[in-house]
Design an enzyme around this catalytic site. Structure first.
Site, PDB file in Angstrom:
ATOM      1  N   ARG A  90      -1.001  39.756 -28.887  1.00  0.00           N
ATOM      2  CA  ARG A  90      -0.062  40.545 -29.677  1.00  0.00           C
ATOM      3  C   ARG A  90      -0.378  42.009 -29.458  1.00  0.00           C
ATOM      4  NH1 ARG A  90       1.039  42.146 -35.811  1.00  0.00           N
ATOM      5  NH2 ARG A  90      -0.967  43.168 -35.578  1.00  0.00           N
ATOM      6  N   ASP A 107      -0.459  45.314 -30.628  1.00  0.00           N
ATOM      7  CA  ASP A 107      -0.382  45.946 -31.938  1.00  0.00           C
ATOM      8  C   ASP A 107      -0.093  47.438 -31.791  1.00  0.00           C
ATOM      9  OD1 ASP A 107      -1.010  45.959 -34.938  1.00  0.00           O
ATOM     10  OD2 ASP A 107      -2.406  47.463 -34.163  1.00  0.00           O
ATOM     11  N   GLU A 144       4.618  43.861 -31.097  1.00  0.00           N
ATOM     12  CA  GLU A 144       4.751  44.078 -32.534  1.00  0.00           C
ATOM     13  C   GLU A 144       5.351  45.458 -32.780  1.00  0.00           C
ATOM     14  OE1 GLU A 144       2.914  45.600 -36.481  1.00  0.00           O
ATOM     15  OE2 GLU A 144       2.391  46.233 -34.454  1.00  0.00           O
ATOM     16  N   GLN A 154       7.274  49.485 -45.873  1.00  0.00           N
ATOM     17  CA  GLN A 154       7.004  48.106 -46.255  1.00  0.00           C
ATOM     18  C   GLN A 154       6.662  48.015 -47.744  1.00  0.00           C
ATOM     19  OE1 GLN A 154       3.847  47.324 -43.385  1.00  0.00           O
ATOM     20  NE2 GLN A 154       5.245  46.079 -42.191  1.00  0.00           N
ATOM     21  N   ARG A 190      -2.518  46.954 -48.777  1.00  0.00           N
ATOM     22  CA  ARG A 190      -2.199  45.668 -48.160  1.00  0.00           C
ATOM     23  C   ARG A 190      -3.169  44.558 -48.559  1.00  0.00           C
ATOM     24  NH1 ARG A 190      -1.385  47.786 -42.173  1.00  0.00           N
ATOM     25  NH2 ARG A 190      -2.932  49.262 -42.951  1.00  0.00           N
TER      26      ARG A 190
END
Length: 495
Positions: free
Chosen positions: A196, A198, A238, A348, A402
């Protein structure tokens, strides 16, 4: 040109240290034991030292090492023999505590690692234009440059896209290219199947632009993906951003995330209207990883408008969505979102998906059913698998927004979670989905006034999820070739 990717899979996303006994070998036992028969692969979130850094492993001091508290590369190899592994390749930055950056601090421009790191002056010159600096796209409320004092007393404005402890690398430099190639080689040497990329959208910086998802960024992603493929790996990019950008990225790489899905599923359930979700699935990339929750928050920008172009949801719809999440979580998500907490993204909402749905077991199971019937590889986050609630205590301890959706489980709390009716139902649903052979074929969907149906067909196999919108109920129907047709009311799994 992209690889053909086998998308009929369900994968687990997890930190090693936040699930099971804290070691790779413990996670392996859990997957082969209590979670047996559920997953085709596992995305191991950063397992590089330090796993307890400023950004939970996304600030590696050595990207080619396994944090010794978790195990060794041999443990990774053993796990990879049973479960194809996805690992994060953090292409944008490296820890300020890395040996390379410590050498730069000591020796400045004389360090052999000086070209590895990106400074403001490398991009904008010694007299940067204020207008150009203000045009840089920012994912965080923090500055994108951090003045860091070298041993000789000189203060250098290093590029720090995310935090002051994450120093951006110059991916166009020869040391930068060698750094990334070394990571790829280490992964392939130890059995990693998927990588992935990032924060890849921020990797290329150019004066006079917003330094995010430039044409050169697409080229960089394509080149890195090609290098990964040459070593036998599949590459996932991503990127959080405008949905049409995601479609363009998908044409240039193996796989992308469907980050628009989480807000659209929530919108569907909150408003009992599937029109926006249907519109997206008409055009969404098929070479995708679907998620509802991840180690980051619930993306909002992925459904929003951009530069005057309409989004998948309107601003009032997104505002109502965010407010409903805060209401359902009894305000706990507000404690972890925006400027209320450190180390958060502006685009987010930090909240567990279970709490975003007000801990409503029926709605949560329905959301997962929708995900499992959408095209792409389904990834289930460990906290979502165990229907975790917001971990406000962890948030208060760390101040990291988070962390509210990054809980720690030990064997006792795993056992407790596995007894929850909603978790038992989700495990049953995943196993049912595994046995439906239609998912090797083609997807279709239809929307009427009160019914939304997602269907699959492959040779003589069929499967469908029929959602009744006003009651938020659903039925599963499937038939494998040569077998009797079966019908199941989704809520019966909770009995």
């Amino acid at each position: 040109m992209t690889n053909a990717v086998h998308t009929n899979q369900i994968q687990l996303i997890t930190y090693v240290d936040r699930l099971s006994g804290g070691k790779i070998s413990d996670l392996h036992k859990l997957l082969n034991g209590q979670l047996s028969g559920l997953f085709d692969g596992v995305h191991l979130l950063p397992f590089y030292p330090p796993i307890d850094g400023e950004d939970a492993g996304f600030d590696p001091s050595d990207h080619t090492a396994v944090d010794s508290r978790l195990g060794t590369w041999q443990d990774i190899e053993h796990l990879a023999k049973d479960y194809p592994i996805m690992a994060d390749m953090i292409v944008n930055h490296i820890s300020a505590q890395s040996p390379q950056f410590l050498d730069v601090l000591q020796h400045g421009a004389a360090s052999k690692y000086w070209p590895l790191f990106l400074t403001r002056d490398k991009v904008f010159g010694t007299k940067p234009d204020a207008t150009q600096l203000s045009a840089i796209y920012r994912p965080r409320p923090t500055p994108c440059f951090t003045g860091i004092r070298l041993a000789n007393g000189q203060i250098v404005p290093f590029w720090t896209t995310f935090t002051a402890n994450q120093i951006d690398i110059d991916v166009d430099s020869e040391p930068g290219k060698a750094y990334l190639q070394a990571i790829l080689q280490r992964f392939t040497d130890h059995g990693v199947k998927y990588i992935r990329l990032d924060a890849a959208g921020y990797a290329i910086k150019k004066a006079g632009t917003n330094c995010f998802m430039l044409p050169e960024t697409f080229d960089f992603i394509a080149q890195l993906s090609e290098q990964a493929r040459a070593l036998g790996m599949t590459c996932l990019v991503e990127i959080h951003g405008y949905h049409k950008t995601q479609i363009e990225i998908a044409k240039r790489c193996d796989m992308v995330y469907d980050f628009a899905l989480p807000p659209l599923v929530l919108h569907t359930l909150f408003t009992r209207n599937a029109k926006a979700l249907k519109t997206w699935l008409d055009i969404a990339p098929r070479n995708c990883i679907t998620v509802l929750d991840t180690h980051d928050g619930i993306g909002i920008v992925d459904a929003a408008d951009h530069n005057g172009e309409p989004g998948l949801l309107t601003d009032p719809e997104l505002d109502a969505l965010v407010e409903k999440i805060h209401q359902n979580s009894k305000g706990s998500s507000k404690l972890a979102t925006g400027n209320a907490a450190n180390n958060v993204d502006l685009y987010q909402v930090n909240c567990s998906f279970y709490d975003a749905l007000g801990q409503n077991d029926g709605d949560y199971l329905l959301a997962r059913a929708i995900q499992l019937f959408c095209p792409g590889i389904s990834q289930i986050y460990y906290a979502g698998l165990l229907a975790a609630e917001n971990d406000v205590a962890l948030l208060q301890r760390t101040g990291v927004g988070r962390d509210i959706n990054r809980p720690y489980f030990n064997q006792d709390t795993i056992n407790q979670a596995l007894q929850k009716p909603v978790v038992k139902a989700l495990l049953k649903l995943i196993k049912l989905r595994h046995n439906m052979q239609a998912f090797n074929g083609s997807f279709s969907h239809t929307l009427s006034d009160n019914t939304y149906q997602l269907s699959w067909q492959h040779l003589g196999h069929t499967a469908s999820l029929t959602l009744t919108l006003d009651s938020l109920t659903a039925a599963l129907a499937w038939q494998n070739e040569g077998e009797a047709a079966e019908l199941l009311q989704l809520h019966s799994l909770l009995a």
